[in-house]
Scaffold this motif. Sequence first.
Motif, PDB file in Angstrom:
ATOM      1  N   LEU A  38       0.802  -1.004  -0.184  1.00  0.00           N
ATOM      2  CA  LEU A  38      -0.243   0.094   0.095  1.00  0.00           C
ATOM      3  C   LEU A  38       0.839   1.141   0.001  1.00  0.00           C
ATOM      4  O   LEU A  38       0.652   2.194  -0.665  1.00  0.00           O
ATOM      5  CB  LEU A  38      -0.897   0.199   1.179  1.00  0.00           C
ATOM      6  CG  LEU A  38      -2.262  -0.953   1.234  1.00  0.00           C
ATOM      7  CD1 LEU A  38      -2.910  -0.987   2.519  1.00  0.00           C
ATOM      8  CD2 LEU A  38      -2.933  -0.728   0.013  1.00  0.00           C
ATOM      9  N   LEU A  41       2.042   1.832  -3.347  1.00  0.00           N
ATOM     10  CA  LEU A  41       1.111   2.570  -4.283  1.00  0.00           C
ATOM     11  C   LEU A  41       1.181   4.033  -4.176  1.00  0.00           C
ATOM     12  O   LEU A  41       0.644   4.814  -5.072  1.00  0.00           O
ATOM     13  CB  LEU A  41      -0.290   2.220  -3.735  1.00  0.00           C
ATOM     14  CG  LEU A  41      -0.738   0.804  -4.195  1.00  0.00           C
ATOM     15  CD1 LEU A  41      -2.163   0.555  -3.983  1.00  0.00           C
ATOM     16  CD2 LEU A  41      -0.884   0.731  -5.812  1.00  0.00           C
ATOM     17  N   THR A  45       0.111   6.374  -7.142  1.00  0.00           N
ATOM     18  CA  THR A  45      -1.012   6.953  -6.861  1.00  0.00           C
ATOM     19  C   THR A  45      -1.099   8.585  -6.582  1.00  0.00           C
ATOM     20  O   THR A  45      -1.700   9.259  -7.061  1.00  0.00           O
ATOM     21  CB  THR A  45      -1.665   6.186  -5.278  1.00  0.00           C
ATOM     22  OG1 THR A  45      -1.739   4.985  -5.721  1.00  0.00           O
ATOM     23  CG2 THR A  45      -3.203   6.987  -5.301  1.00  0.00           C
ATOM     24  N   ARG A 289      -5.655   2.458 -10.797  1.00  0.00           N
ATOM     25  CA  ARG A 289      -5.163   2.815  -9.206  1.00  0.00           C
ATOM     26  C   ARG A 289      -5.998   2.654  -8.125  1.00  0.00           C
ATOM     27  O   ARG A 289      -5.467   2.028  -7.015  1.00  0.00           O
ATOM     28  CB  ARG A 289      -5.010   4.452  -9.321  1.00  0.00           C
ATOM     29  CG  ARG A 289      -4.037   4.825 -10.588  1.00  0.00           C
ATOM     30  CD  ARG A 289      -2.402   4.702 -10.305  1.00  0.00           C
ATOM     31  NE  ARG A 289      -1.689   5.149 -11.122  1.00  0.00           N
ATOM     32  CZ  ARG A 289      -1.331   4.835 -12.105  1.00  0.00           C
ATOM     33  NH1 ARG A 289      -1.812   3.601 -13.012  1.00  0.00           N
ATOM     34  NH2 ARG A 289      -0.284   5.533 -13.151  1.00  0.00           N
ATOM     35  N   ASN A 292      -5.996  -1.240  -7.447  1.00  0.00           N
ATOM     36  CA  ASN A 292      -4.835  -1.737  -6.707  1.00  0.00           C
ATOM     37  C   ASN A 292      -4.957  -1.844  -5.115  1.00  0.00           C
ATOM     38  O   ASN A 292      -4.429  -2.822  -4.437  1.00  0.00           O
ATOM     39  CB  ASN A 292      -3.525  -0.646  -6.721  1.00  0.00           C
ATOM     40  CG  ASN A 292      -2.840  -0.598  -8.012  1.00  0.00           C
ATOM     41  OD1 ASN A 292      -2.724  -1.946  -8.706  1.00  0.00           O
ATOM     42  ND2 ASN A 292      -2.456   0.305  -8.478  1.00  0.00           N
ATOM     43  N   PHE A 293      -6.140  -1.208  -4.774  1.00  0.00           N
ATOM     44  CA  PHE A 293      -6.305  -1.335  -3.185  1.00  0.00           C
ATOM     45  C   PHE A 293      -6.908  -2.663  -3.113  1.00  0.00           C
ATOM     46  O   PHE A 293      -7.197  -3.081  -1.642  1.00  0.00           O
ATOM     47  CB  PHE A 293      -6.975  -0.253  -2.722  1.00  0.00           C
ATOM     48  CG  PHE A 293      -6.330   1.153  -2.767  1.00  0.00           C
ATOM     49  CD1 PHE A 293      -5.573   1.345  -1.641  1.00  0.00           C
ATOM     50  CD2 PHE A 293      -6.338   1.862  -3.631  1.00  0.00           C
ATOM     51  CE1 PHE A 293      -4.584   2.474  -1.591  1.00  0.00           C
ATOM     52  CE2 PHE A 293      -5.466   3.109  -3.605  1.00  0.00           C
ATOM     53  CZ  PHE A 293      -4.705   3.262  -2.526  1.00  0.00           C
ATOM     54  N   LEU A 339     -13.706  -6.092   0.903  1.00  0.00           N
ATOM     55  CA  LEU A 339     -13.263  -4.859  -0.048  1.00  0.00           C
ATOM     56  C   LEU A 339     -14.133  -4.301  -1.080  1.00  0.00           C
ATOM     57  O   LEU A 339     -14.346  -3.237  -1.635  1.00  0.00           O
ATOM     58  CB  LEU A 339     -11.717  -4.946  -0.423  1.00  0.00           C
ATOM     59  CG  LEU A 339     -10.674  -5.069   0.617  1.00  0.00           C
ATOM     60  CD1 LEU A 339      -9.278  -5.580   0.195  1.00  0.00           C
ATOM     61  CD2 LEU A 339     -10.790  -3.574   1.654  1.00  0.00           C
TER      62      LEU A 339
END
Length: 460
Positions: A38, A41, A45, A289, A292-293, A339
């Motif tokens: 994260l 990222l 991000t 983007r 990605n989480f 999620l």
Amino acid sequence: MTAAPGLGGRRARVVDLTAGPLARGIVLFALLLLGAALIQLLYSTVDLMFVGHVLGTGAAAAVGASGLVVTCLVGIFTGLGTGTGVLIAGHFGAGRHNEVERVMHTALTFGLAGGLVLIPVMIALAPALMARLGTPPEIVPSAVVYLRIYLLGLVSVVLFNMGSGVLRALGDSLTPMRCQLVGGVVNVLVDALFIVVLRWGIGGAAVATLLSQTLAAGLVLLALRRLDERYRLRLSRFHLHPVTLREILAIGLPAGAQALVITLSNVAVQYRINALGIWDIAAFTVWFRVENFMYMPIMALGQAASTCVAQNLGAEDRPRTRRAVRACCLIGAVVTVVLAGALLVGVRPVLGLFTADPEVIARGTTIARIVAPCYVLFALMEVVSSSIRGAGRALPPMIIVVSALCGLRVVLLMALPRVFGTVGRVALLYPLSWVVTDTALLVYLLARRRLLWGDAPAAR
């Protein structure tokens, strides 16, 4: 858990995946991996947030158009890092510390040499690559600038990923996270300086990423120098040991080829997206983007599964190996469902963090509603394929993923270009290919269940 030297000379908490409560160890190890992912990222991000809001939609599209080329290169070395990690985890689980040291130095030497060779070649090819991807002419110059500056940091990216893989294979996923945190904070600060204050444009975003990634790589190498005396990093030990390199390549090349082909299939998808127009390019760039989480927790579980399988097979504990794979599959299913639900509830505000363009947000929302509910399929695919690689069998998952995942996407795009002429229909390619790949992986695993479940020795 035991202690090992961490960043700044402090003792990092190391998770022993061969002993103790299994689920707790997997979750803790994966959480630390996720934390590092994260933070990583932040590099892309934060770039996109600054670029999208300060420089506009065209600049955001240029970042997205150039990103897949970098991903192709990094994917190759990530695969080699996978081979390195599997070997080190197996040797570490069996107590073969001399082999741990030999694998680490051989892998880092190969990664350093490969990165240095590729940088000038890829910088020279950057304009042609952007043109071949069908990038709209108005954003090609910006995409080339971003790509060329980013490529200057390729060695840093390679060394960080391979060095972090070594630490994680030894059970230390905390130190890479700390290194990423330092680099991520620097990235945010330098982005603000170069883009907002100095007005360097898209080049400023790339320079910020270059500097922060180089810092993170340096910190990881420093951590490797502070490992146990039996296998710490020594500059005098950098070399290519032929037998060890062959062992790394036996696992790493299939994994790297798989990552490369996946990315190339995404290039085919990107080519189709580029033909749709700038708003669609920007929508997919923003979605990737946000995605990605969800992607990063799944990848963290996959890495945890691979390391856990390799360590426990090295320790010759097959029943624990079997339980580990099942636990990772269950955890992955729960995490992705939670999620995906959270993302779908707040998808428009989340997309709004990266762009103020309402048309881009609307198209990004369409993508999210199609792909997000199916991410549990991707979680299963990642855990099962990583577990097979952790057992030393990298070729079967590569063949399955390349054929079922990538081949299907490319064939459908080439055979039915008019059918996949909208954002929503292109997005459908992802869950469709996951279903096919999961089916093939499960068939293979059931047919070769003795690989993990039986009493035969693991392949190396």
